[in-house]
Design a protein around this motif. Structure first.
Motif, mmCIF file in Angstrom:
data_model
loop_
_atom_site.group_PDB
_atom_site.id
_atom_site.type_symbol
_atom_site.label_atom_id
_atom_site.label_comp_id
_atom_site.label_asym_id
_atom_site.label_seq_id
_atom_site.Cartn_x
_atom_site.Cartn_y
_atom_site.Cartn_z
ATOM 1 N N PRO A 57 -7.401 7.625 -9.790
ATOM 2 C CA PRO A 57 -7.846 6.961 -8.566
ATOM 3 C C PRO A 57 -8.567 5.656 -8.875
ATOM 4 O O PRO A 57 -9.444 5.603 -9.743
ATOM 5 C CB PRO A 57 -8.798 7.991 -7.937
ATOM 6 N N GLY A 58 -8.168 4.587 -8.202
ATOM 7 C CA GLY A 58 -8.797 3.286 -8.384
ATOM 8 C C GLY A 58 -8.322 2.509 -9.598
ATOM 9 O O GLY A 58 -8.767 1.376 -9.834
ATOM 10 N N GLU A 59 -7.426 3.080 -10.397
ATOM 11 C CA GLU A 59 -6.933 2.393 -11.590
ATOM 12 C C GLU A 59 -6.143 1.144 -11.200
ATOM 13 O O GLU A 59 -5.313 1.175 -10.293
ATOM 14 C CB GLU A 59 -6.047 3.351 -12.391
ATOM 15 N N LYS A 60 -6.416 0.029 -11.873
ATOM 16 C CA LYS A 60 -5.698 -1.225 -11.605
ATOM 17 C C LYS A 60 -4.556 -1.347 -12.601
ATOM 18 O O LYS A 60 -4.786 -1.418 -13.809
ATOM 19 C CB LYS A 60 -6.640 -2.429 -11.703
ATOM 20 N N PRO A 75 0.838 -1.204 0.000
ATOM 21 C CA PRO A 75 0.000 0.000 0.000
ATOM 22 C C PRO A 75 0.873 1.254 0.000
ATOM 23 O O PRO A 75 1.864 1.333 0.722
ATOM 24 C CB PRO A 75 -0.790 -0.128 1.308
ATOM 25 N N GLY A 76 0.492 2.195 -0.841
ATOM 26 C CA GLY A 76 1.276 3.417 -0.931
ATOM 27 C C GLY A 76 2.380 3.357 -1.962
ATOM 28 O O GLY A 76 3.046 4.365 -2.230
ATOM 29 N N SER A 77 2.600 2.187 -2.584
ATOM 30 C CA SER A 77 3.652 2.063 -3.599
ATOM 31 C C SER A 77 3.289 2.786 -4.885
ATOM 32 O O SER A 77 4.155 3.305 -5.586
ATOM 33 C CB SER A 77 3.930 0.585 -3.908
ATOM 34 N N GLY A 97 -0.965 8.009 -5.678
ATOM 35 C CA GLY A 97 -2.403 8.154 -5.545
ATOM 36 C C GLY A 97 -3.047 6.840 -5.113
ATOM 37 O O GLY A 97 -2.367 5.850 -4.848
ATOM 38 N N PRO A 98 -4.362 6.791 -5.085
ATOM 39 C CA PRO A 98 -5.073 5.579 -4.644
ATOM 40 C C PRO A 98 -5.269 4.562 -5.757
ATOM 41 O O PRO A 98 -6.377 4.079 -6.003
ATOM 42 C CB PRO A 98 -6.408 6.145 -4.155
ATOM 43 N N ALA A 99 -4.216 4.236 -6.464
ATOM 44 C CA ALA A 99 -4.295 3.221 -7.521
ATOM 45 C C ALA A 99 -3.989 1.846 -6.934
ATOM 46 O O ALA A 99 -3.403 1.723 -5.860
ATOM 47 C CB ALA A 99 -3.320 3.546 -8.640
ATOM 48 N N GLU A 100 -4.383 0.804 -7.656
ATOM 49 C CA GLU A 100 -4.101 -0.582 -7.252
ATOM 50 C C GLU A 100 -2.961 -1.103 -8.123
ATOM 51 O O GLU A 100 -3.112 -1.241 -9.330
ATOM 52 C CB GLU A 100 -5.356 -1.439 -7.424
#
Length: 322
Positions: free
Chosen positions: A302-305, A30-32, A35-38
């Motif tokens: 945000p939320g991009e995988k 997490p945090g790698s 932003g809040p991407a996966e």
């Protein structure tokens, strides 16, 4: 110029099934990701011979075996190292000889490994282009089957099978990030990604920008080669197939400085004890920034995988171990 199709990639997947190692995927901490991407890491450096190149080499030689066109003189290839390793490995499996031409600047670890596969290694010149000219002369005079490090549809299609495996394991994938040298991996991955509606981010060192320059010029052009990742990404000119793939679908071409490549490689070692080549770290470097005030070369939504391909690990880890 052969325009690679998704059908080429699917045929390659069927041809090499059970002959290569399925890709392993690992979630990034997490945090790698910015932003809040996966973020996921595709650990393709665990492939046979230590890089994705095994896929293309296996597809190339198996196709010729199936067609009865493998000559007694064996196969020959020019390579910065990884394609030669893959060719020698696949040739040994097929019971044919492999003669591999490398620049004299190739890392010793790759030369040693090549010889362990039984290849006849010939060091020629200081750049890939010189090794390629010697390889072409050898093929013309001996009748050996000439393979290529990246500019062949069977090689590119084999590389594209990697994306097929990633998609099967990561439903809903939005983006795949790959390093680009001559363009074989990029061509195969981008072709398969386009079929699945996935964006491809093509990452190159700022001073090894063959694809980026070709996109800018509208045709393949020669570029200077000067990067810490040049042993794997040091093609002077990208393939026409790669440019064609870049001009279709959702493809982003980005450049990263050597300083970020080195930092990304160091980070993989420090946090995961993974020792990859600078070429593999180049892909990850697109998602990193030197400080909080800087933006990465590619910023996911945000939320991009996102899946980042760590393409090879044929490296001397001595500079990582303190």
């Amino acid at each position: 110029m052969h325009q690679l199709t998704y059908g080429d990639v699917k045929s390659a997947a069927d041809r090499i099934a059970g002959r290569v190692r399925p890709v392993t995927l690992a979630p990034a901490d997490p945090g790698s990701a910015p932003g809040p991407a996966e973020l996921w890491l595709a650990l393709e450096y665990m492939q046979h011979t230590g890089s994705f190149k095994a896929r293309g080499a296996q597809n190339f030689l198996q196709s010729h075996r199936d067609a009865g066109t493998l000559p007694d003189a064996g196969v020959t290839i020019a390579s910065g190292g990884n394609a030669g390793l893959a060719c020698a490995w696949a040739a040994r499996q097929q019971g044919v000889r492999a003669t591999v031409f490398l620049p004299a600047t190739a890392p010793a670890v790759k030369v040693t490994k090549l010889r362990s596969y039984g290849a006849d290694v010939r060091l020629t010149g200081t750049e890939y282009a010189e090794a390629l000219a010697a390889c072409q002369h050898f093929a013309a005079t001996t009748g050996a089957l000439a393979s290529h490090a990246y500019d062949h549809p069977l090689i590119a299609a084999g590389a594209g099978t990697l994306l097929e495996e990633i998609v099967a394991r990561l439903p809903g994938l939005d983006t795949v990030v790959v390093a680009v040298g001559g363009g074989g991996l990029f061509t195969g991955v981008a072709t398969a990604a386009r079929h699945h509606g996935i964006r491809t981010v093509a990452v190159e060192p700022a001073d090894c920008r063959a694809l980026n320059a070709a996109i800018e010029a509208g045709r393949p052009v020669d570029v200077p080669v000067d990067s810490v990742a040049a042993d794997s990404l040091g093609a002077r000119r990208v393939s026409a197939m790669a440019l064609n793939a870049a001009q279709q679908g959702d493809v982003r071409s980005v450049l990263v400085p050597d300083s970020e490549i080195i930092r990304a490689r160091r980070s993989l070692w420090d946090h995961r004890r993974v020792a990859v080549e600078h070429a593999a770290a180049t892909a990850l470097a697109a998602l990193t920034a030197p400080d909080a005030d800087s933006a990465p070369a590619y910023l996911p939504a945000p939320g991009e995988k996102v899946a980042v391909v760590l393409c090879g690990a044929n490296t001397d880890p001595g500079d990582l171990v303190r």
